[in-house]
Design a protein around this motif. Structure first.
Motif, PDB file in Angstrom:
ATOM      1  N   ARG A  73     158.949  48.635  70.850  1.00  0.00           N
ATOM      2  CA  ARG A  73     159.452  49.666  71.176  1.00  0.00           C
ATOM      3  C   ARG A  73     160.816  50.062  71.681  1.00  0.00           C
ATOM      4  O   ARG A  73     161.432  50.946  71.838  1.00  0.00           O
ATOM      5  CB  ARG A  73     158.576  50.523  71.864  1.00  0.00           C
ATOM      6  N   THR A  74     161.332  49.233  71.778  1.00  0.00           N
ATOM      7  CA  THR A  74     162.880  49.633  72.583  1.00  0.00           C
ATOM      8  C   THR A  74     163.967  49.562  71.728  1.00  0.00           C
ATOM      9  O   THR A  74     163.976  49.819  70.408  1.00  0.00           O
ATOM     10  CB  THR A  74     163.560  47.513  72.351  1.00  0.00           C
ATOM     11  N   PRO A  75     165.047  50.542  72.494  1.00  0.00           N
ATOM     12  CA  PRO A  75     165.963  50.970  71.594  1.00  0.00           C
ATOM     13  C   PRO A  75     166.727  50.217  70.195  1.00  0.00           C
ATOM     14  O   PRO A  75     166.915  50.852  69.012  1.00  0.00           O
ATOM     15  CB  PRO A  75     166.875  51.470  72.399  1.00  0.00           C
ATOM     16  N   ALA A  76     166.662  49.173  70.837  1.00  0.00           N
ATOM     17  CA  ALA A  76     167.851  48.036  69.557  1.00  0.00           C
ATOM     18  C   ALA A  76     166.428  47.742  68.320  1.00  0.00           C
ATOM     19  O   ALA A  76     167.515  47.445  67.292  1.00  0.00           O
ATOM     20  CB  ALA A  76     167.904  46.620  70.377  1.00  0.00           C
ATOM     21  N   VAL A  77     165.281  47.688  68.414  1.00  0.00           N
ATOM     22  CA  VAL A  77     164.803  47.168  67.403  1.00  0.00           C
ATOM     23  C   VAL A  77     164.558  48.510  66.642  1.00  0.00           C
ATOM     24  O   VAL A  77     164.320  48.788  65.302  1.00  0.00           O
ATOM     25  CB  VAL A  77     163.620  46.873  68.174  1.00  0.00           C
ATOM     26  N   GLN A  78     164.371  49.764  67.081  1.00  0.00           N
ATOM     27  CA  GLN A  78     163.827  50.747  66.688  1.00  0.00           C
ATOM     28  C   GLN A  78     164.886  51.149  65.655  1.00  0.00           C
ATOM     29  O   GLN A  78     165.385  51.767  64.755  1.00  0.00           O
ATOM     30  CB  GLN A  78     163.538  52.419  67.874  1.00  0.00           C
ATOM     31  N   LYS A  79     166.167  51.201  66.396  1.00  0.00           N
ATOM     32  CA  LYS A  79     167.208  51.323  65.525  1.00  0.00           C
ATOM     33  C   LYS A  79     167.688  49.994  63.930  1.00  0.00           C
ATOM     34  O   LYS A  79     167.799  50.735  63.193  1.00  0.00           O
ATOM     35  CB  LYS A  79     169.178  50.673  66.765  1.00  0.00           C
ATOM     36  N   ASP A  80     167.534  49.327  64.072  1.00  0.00           N
ATOM     37  CA  ASP A  80     167.285  48.539  63.793  1.00  0.00           C
ATOM     38  C   ASP A  80     166.253  48.637  62.018  1.00  0.00           C
ATOM     39  O   ASP A  80     166.736  49.365  61.237  1.00  0.00           O
ATOM     40  CB  ASP A  80     166.582  46.748  63.704  1.00  0.00           C
ATOM     41  N   LEU A  81     165.125  49.287  62.600  1.00  0.00           N
ATOM     42  CA  LEU A  81     163.790  49.488  61.810  1.00  0.00           C
ATOM     43  C   LEU A  81     164.582  50.905  61.193  1.00  0.00           C
ATOM     44  O   LEU A  81     163.925  51.171  59.864  1.00  0.00           O
ATOM     45  CB  LEU A  81     162.660  49.511  62.987  1.00  0.00           C
TER      46      LEU A  81
ATOM     47  N   ALA B  19     150.079  40.264  73.151  1.00  0.00           N
ATOM     48  CA  ALA B  19     150.175  41.369  72.115  1.00  0.00           C
ATOM     49  C   ALA B  19     151.062  42.988  72.784  1.00  0.00           C
ATOM     50  O   ALA B  19     151.711  43.750  71.867  1.00  0.00           O
ATOM     51  CB  ALA B  19     148.775  41.946  71.434  1.00  0.00           C
ATOM     52  N   GLU B  20     150.804  43.225  73.635  1.00  0.00           N
ATOM     53  CA  GLU B  20     151.490  44.077  74.125  1.00  0.00           C
ATOM     54  C   GLU B  20     152.740  43.921  74.981  1.00  0.00           C
ATOM     55  O   GLU B  20     153.831  44.217  74.663  1.00  0.00           O
ATOM     56  CB  GLU B  20     150.729  44.689  75.968  1.00  0.00           C
ATOM     57  N   ARG B  21     153.392  42.805  75.169  1.00  0.00           N
ATOM     58  CA  ARG B  21     154.508  42.412  74.972  1.00  0.00           C
ATOM     59  C   ARG B  21     155.424  42.283  73.899  1.00  0.00           C
ATOM     60  O   ARG B  21     156.130  43.162  73.678  1.00  0.00           O
ATOM     61  CB  ARG B  21     154.497  40.747  75.527  1.00  0.00           C
ATOM     62  N   ILE B  22     154.979  42.035  73.074  1.00  0.00           N
ATOM     63  CA  ILE B  22     155.109  42.563  71.811  1.00  0.00           C
ATOM     64  C   ILE B  22     155.451  44.116  71.187  1.00  0.00           C
ATOM     65  O   ILE B  22     156.750  44.524  71.049  1.00  0.00           O
ATOM     66  CB  ILE B  22     154.379  41.380  70.185  1.00  0.00           C
ATOM     67  N   GLU B  23     154.366  44.700  71.723  1.00  0.00           N
ATOM     68  CA  GLU B  23     154.638  45.848  71.018  1.00  0.00           C
ATOM     69  C   GLU B  23     155.593  46.626  72.483  1.00  0.00           C
ATOM     70  O   GLU B  23     156.208  47.156  71.447  1.00  0.00           O
ATOM     71  CB  GLU B  23     153.225  46.482  71.646  1.00  0.00           C
ATOM     72  N   LYS B  24     155.777  46.032  73.514  1.00  0.00           N
ATOM     73  CA  LYS B  24     156.819  46.785  74.432  1.00  0.00           C
ATOM     74  C   LYS B  24     158.586  46.648  73.331  1.00  0.00           C
ATOM     75  O   LYS B  24     159.362  47.135  73.624  1.00  0.00           O
ATOM     76  CB  LYS B  24     156.624  46.256  75.967  1.00  0.00           C
ATOM     77  N   LEU B  25     158.059  45.402  73.258  1.00  0.00           N
ATOM     78  CA  LEU B  25     160.014  44.552  72.369  1.00  0.00           C
ATOM     79  C   LEU B  25     160.092  46.081  71.259  1.00  0.00           C
ATOM     80  O   LEU B  25     161.311  45.812  70.806  1.00  0.00           O
ATOM     81  CB  LEU B  25     159.348  43.222  72.181  1.00  0.00           C
TER      82      LEU B  25
END
Length: 143
Positions: free
Chosen positions: A123-131, A115-121
């Motif tokens: 929060r990455t800039p690439a995912v944030q940009k998509d969100l 769960a922590e690993r997924i949470e870190k993923l």
């Protein structure tokens, strides 16, 4: 079909009976640990969470997933629980009404790490940009 060829259960955790007995064993182990029923120096000072117990189809083996609070000293806690396995098995047998007391096997619960690993993923800039992209603006461009 021969009797020894049993169908595989489609339920991820096993049959309804396995799930029910696993939950009873989980409650019993959690209660024993919460009350300080195991007198072991390595377990004192640790708050241990028991998120899941998986039972074998014949209910003779219980795999108990544990996680010490904060995730520290996991190997020490697992070793201490293995040392006190015989006592814990007897206590489970007293508290859970089964024909046979199940053998206990202790494992570290890895779900918190996952769960922590997924949470870190997330929060990455690439995912944030998509969100941050507005889904309505994509639909307007397509029309």
């Amino acid at each position: 079909m021969p009797r020894h060829h049993q169908k595989k259960s489609s339920v991820p955790g096993g049959s309804q009976r396995q799930l029910r007995v696993g939950e009873q064993v989980r409650h019993a182990i959690a209660e024993i640990l919460a009350q300080g029923g195991v007198h072991d120096a390595d377990l004192e000072g640790h708050i241990i969470t028991v998120p899941e117990v998986r039972m074998s189809p014949d209910l003779k083996l219980a795999t108990i997933y544990v996680m010490p609070l904060g995730g520290r000293d996991t190997e020490l806690v697992i070793t201490a629980l293995d040392r006190n396995k015989k006592f814990l098995r007897g206590e489970v047998a007293r508290r859970v009404n089964l024909k046979f007391a199940p053998d206990l096997r202790f494992r570290v619960d890895e779900r918190f790490d996952e769960a922590e690993r997924i949470e870190k993923l997330l929060r990455t800039p690439a995912v944030q940009k998509d969100l941050e992209q507005d889904p309505d603006s994509d639909r307007e461009e397509e029309q």
